[in-house]
Design an enzyme around this catalytic site. Structure first.
Site, PDB file in Angstrom:
ATOM      1  N   GLY A 197       0.870  -1.184   0.000  1.00  0.00           N
ATOM      2  CA  GLY A 197       0.000   0.000   0.000  1.00  0.00           C
ATOM      3  C   GLY A 197       0.894   1.216   0.000  1.00  0.00           C
ATOM      4  N   CYS A 247       6.084  -5.217   0.314  1.00  0.00           N
ATOM      5  CA  CYS A 247       6.293  -3.891  -0.277  1.00  0.00           C
ATOM      6  C   CYS A 247       6.207  -2.813   0.813  1.00  0.00           C
ATOM      7  CB  CYS A 247       5.322  -3.678  -1.427  1.00  0.00           C
ATOM      8  SG  CYS A 247       5.897  -2.421  -2.565  1.00  0.00           S
ATOM      9  N   ARG A 302      13.045   3.457  -0.309  1.00  0.00           N
ATOM     10  CA  ARG A 302      11.686   3.553  -0.853  1.00  0.00           C
ATOM     11  C   ARG A 302      11.732   3.918  -2.338  1.00  0.00           C
ATOM     12  NH1 ARG A 302       8.071   7.514   1.880  1.00  0.00           N
ATOM     13  NH2 ARG A 302       6.504   6.411   0.670  1.00  0.00           N
ATOM     14  N   ILE A 307       5.429  -2.849  -7.557  1.00  0.00           N
ATOM     15  CA  ILE A 307       4.636  -1.627  -7.730  1.00  0.00           C
ATOM     16  C   ILE A 307       5.226  -0.535  -6.843  1.00  0.00           C
ATOM     17  CG2 ILE A 307       2.334  -0.606  -7.600  1.00  0.00           C
ATOM     18  CD1 ILE A 307       1.253  -3.543  -7.655  1.00  0.00           C
ATOM     19  N   HIS A 350       4.661  -7.865  -4.867  1.00  0.00           N
ATOM     20  CA  HIS A 350       3.330  -8.385  -4.522  1.00  0.00           C
ATOM     21  C   HIS A 350       3.121  -9.728  -5.214  1.00  0.00           C
ATOM     22  CE1 HIS A 350       1.284  -4.542  -3.155  1.00  0.00           C
ATOM     23  NE2 HIS A 350       2.389  -4.065  -3.681  1.00  0.00           N
ATOM     24  N   GLU A 370       0.272 -11.457  -4.430  1.00  0.00           N
ATOM     25  CA  GLU A 370      -1.167 -11.748  -4.254  1.00  0.00           C
ATOM     26  C   GLU A 370      -2.022 -11.336  -5.441  1.00  0.00           C
ATOM     27  OE1 GLU A 370       0.447  -9.305  -2.842  1.00  0.00           O
ATOM     28  OE2 GLU A 370      -0.796  -7.520  -2.765  1.00  0.00           O
TER      29      GLU A 370
END
Ligand code: GLN
Length: 190
Positions: free
Chosen positions: A51, A82, A109, A131, A167, A169
């Protein structure tokens, strides 16, 4: 001996939460979205989802959850994905920000730069998504590198603390090898 049924709590303050459900259930575990102190009690292992780490930090502090989460994260298995890996890291750069510091890694980051906001890759033969991902720039003692991408660690573990900068998922082949790995780890009681 029968395996104990385990419950995986996905921190549901912000980010990709519900997408973990089919992966967790495909491993025979129970999915629970968690956001209150009471929810945290019934959990055998936590996923800190991807997120926006700054938003998650703000919400954790606004809801007064920092201390209780720090306690659970130090005691139980945790996997940060992430933004979640940024929250677990010992040190965060670009820019520096607070973190729980329970995994001895340094993360930068948005480490892949702006031109490459998002890309896919195969890790362990499984399609995953990066992402606005961080880059793990340093790993401390005892950190095992479970996978690399472009010669950098992207999936790491120390004891029962796991981090992935990607990610898994978002891919709908259930479960991902990373969910399976984490749930096996929780099941092992480490
Ligand atoms: N760039 C985000 C952050 O710094 C992480 C992105 C993600 O979790 N997919 O928090």
């Amino acid at each position: 001996m029968d395996k104990k049924e385990i419950t995986i709590g996905v921190l549901a303050l912000q980010g990709a939460v519900e997408l973990h459900r089919p992966h967790i259930e495909a491993c025979g575990a129970v999915f629970k979205s968690v956001k209150t102190q009471k929810d945290f009690e019934e959990i055998d292992g936590f996923i800190l989802p991807g997120g926006e780490s700054t938003t998650m930090l703000r919400l954790i502090k606004t809801f007064g959850l920092w201390d209780v989460l720090a306690k659970h994260f130090s005691e139980k298995p945790v996997w940060g994905i992430c933004a979640g890996s940024i929250l677990l890291a010992e040190k965060v750069t670009n820019p520096e920000q607070d973190s729980f510091g329970i995994l001895p890694i340094t993360v930068q980051r948005n480490g892949y730069g702006r031109q490459l906001d998002s890309h896919h890759a195969e890790i362990e033969g499984y399609k995953v998504s990066f992402i606005r991902a961080p880059v793990i720039t340093e790993v401390g003692e005892g950190v095992e590198i479970l996978a690399e991408h472009e010669s950098q660690p992207v999936w790491v573990r120390k004891g029962n603390k796991v981090a992935s900068t990607f990610h898994p998922e978002l891919t709908d082949a259930y479960p991902s090898p990373m969910h399976k790995h984490f749930i096996d780890l929780v099941q092992s009681g480490l």
